[in-house]
Design a protein around this motif. Structure first.
Motif, PDB file in Angstrom:
ATOM      1  N   CYS A  27      -5.507  -2.187  50.401  1.00  0.00           N
ATOM      2  CA  CYS A  27      -4.663  -1.477  49.445  1.00  0.00           C
ATOM      3  C   CYS A  27      -4.183  -0.194  50.095  1.00  0.00           C
ATOM      4  N   SER A  28      -3.095   0.363  49.575  1.00  0.00           N
ATOM      5  CA  SER A  28      -2.530   1.593  50.141  1.00  0.00           C
ATOM      6  C   SER A  28      -1.752   2.319  49.047  1.00  0.00           C
ATOM      7  N   ARG A  29      -1.425   3.573  49.342  1.00  0.00           N
ATOM      8  CA  ARG A  29      -0.678   4.375  48.376  1.00  0.00           C
ATOM      9  C   ARG A  29       0.790   4.424  48.799  1.00  0.00           C
ATOM     10  N   ALA A  30       1.693   4.093  47.900  1.00  0.00           N
ATOM     11  CA  ALA A  30       3.127   4.134  48.215  1.00  0.00           C
ATOM     12  C   ALA A  30       3.577   5.584  48.384  1.00  0.00           C
ATOM     13  N   VAL A  39      10.808  -1.773  47.602  1.00  0.00           N
ATOM     14  CA  VAL A  39       9.861  -2.895  47.660  1.00  0.00           C
ATOM     15  C   VAL A  39      10.609  -4.205  47.917  1.00  0.00           C
ATOM     16  N   LEU A  59       2.082  -9.584  47.941  1.00  0.00           N
ATOM     17  CA  LEU A  59       2.111  -8.126  47.849  1.00  0.00           C
ATOM     18  C   LEU A  59       2.167  -7.759  46.371  1.00  0.00           C
ATOM     19  N   PHE A  61       2.555  -4.560  43.726  1.00  0.00           N
ATOM     20  CA  PHE A  61       2.981  -3.168  43.640  1.00  0.00           C
ATOM     21  C   PHE A  61       2.932  -2.724  42.183  1.00  0.00           C
ATOM     22  N   PHE A  66      -0.060  -0.220  46.525  1.00  0.00           N
ATOM     23  CA  PHE A  66       0.170  -1.566  47.067  1.00  0.00           C
ATOM     24  C   PHE A  66      -1.175  -2.273  47.255  1.00  0.00           C
ATOM     25  N   GLN A  68      -2.152  -5.923  49.371  1.00  0.00           N
ATOM     26  CA  GLN A  68      -1.549  -7.033  50.109  1.00  0.00           C
ATOM     27  C   GLN A  68      -2.621  -7.998  50.591  1.00  0.00           C
ATOM     28  N   ARG A  89       6.354   4.244  54.519  1.00  0.00           N
ATOM     29  CA  ARG A  89       6.547   3.914  53.099  1.00  0.00           C
ATOM     30  C   ARG A  89       5.228   3.813  52.344  1.00  0.00           C
ATOM     31  N   HIS A  90       4.122   3.881  53.090  1.00  0.00           N
ATOM     32  CA  HIS A  90       2.815   3.923  52.425  1.00  0.00           C
ATOM     33  C   HIS A  90       1.819   4.653  53.322  1.00  0.00           C
ATOM     34  N   LEU A 114       6.115 -11.247  45.946  1.00  0.00           N
ATOM     35  CA  LEU A 114       5.860 -10.013  45.203  1.00  0.00           C
ATOM     36  C   LEU A 114       5.281 -10.386  43.850  1.00  0.00           C
TER      37      LEU A 114
END
Ligand code: FAD
Length: 159
Positions: A27-30, A39, A59, A61, A66, A68, A89-90, A114
């Motif tokens: 996971c990640s922060r947008a 996206v 993915l 969002f 995020f 993935q 972007r993240h 998505l």
């Protein structure tokens, strides 16, 4: 004329185990300003690249986060992770699972799908209800637990 559909012992590759798939969940922060259009752009690039690289996955969002799921050949996934780590972007990428033992894809039809945050629970529960390898089940549960924690939804699936 007799046609033999069985592999012969001197065929290349005969007797070798099927090649393993590498499976990564993170996971990640947008970044600020990453919206639905951004996206969509990520998804378009992913579909173009992933089909060529034999990578499948999804993915998610929602709420600026995020998630993935990636599955494919180890080299392809490692190269993609390098690109992902330098993508502005993240940020704050947190690995939830990275295993190489499966040879069965959970999302074989998805070059990169998505999935809306509200729909992800259905997708994960569907996947969990199929009989997959323990490592895949653990990765699915880790994703679901992290989703519950990050998106603040009650965990309906702890088992
Ligand atoms: P390019 O043709 O270089 O880029 C495609 C388009 O994306 C460009 O038009 C550009 O406008 C835009 N773009 C590229 N990088 C940036 C950036 N850093 N900031 C703003 N816009 C940019 N790529 C995959 O191939 N497969 C994936 O599954 C995948 N998943 C991703 C998931 C997330 C959450 C994010 C943030 C990115 C993901 N990417 C994925 C994109 C990846 O990080 C690389 O940008 C991409 O792989 C580069 O491929 P390319 O050289 O073909 O794209």
């Amino acid at each position: 004329m007799h046609s033999n559909t069985f592999p012969s012992y001197d065929e290349p590759g005969f007797g070798r185990p099927p090649s393993l798939l590498f499976n990564v969940v993170y996971c990640s922060r947008a970044a600020a300003g990453v919206d639905a259009t951004a996206v969509d752009q990520i998804i378009a690039t992913s579909r173009r690249n992933n089909a060529r690289l034999d990578i499948t996955g999804m993915l998610v969002f929602g709420e600026g986060i995020f998630f993935q799921w990636l599955e494919g050949p180890r080299e392809s996934i490692m190269d993609l992770m390098e690109r992902l780590r330098s993508d502005s972007r993240h940020s704050q990428i947190v690995m939830l699972s990275a295993v190489e033992e499966s040879n069965e894809r959970l999302f074989p039809q998805w070059d990169m799908e998505l999935v809306e945050a509200e729909e992800i629970r259905v997708v994960l529960i569907d996947a969990l209800e199929d009989d997959h390898q323990p490592s895949s089940m653990d990765a699915l549960r880790a994703m679901l637990a992290e989703l519950d924690a990050r998106l603040g939804t009650p965990s309906s699936l702890k088992a």
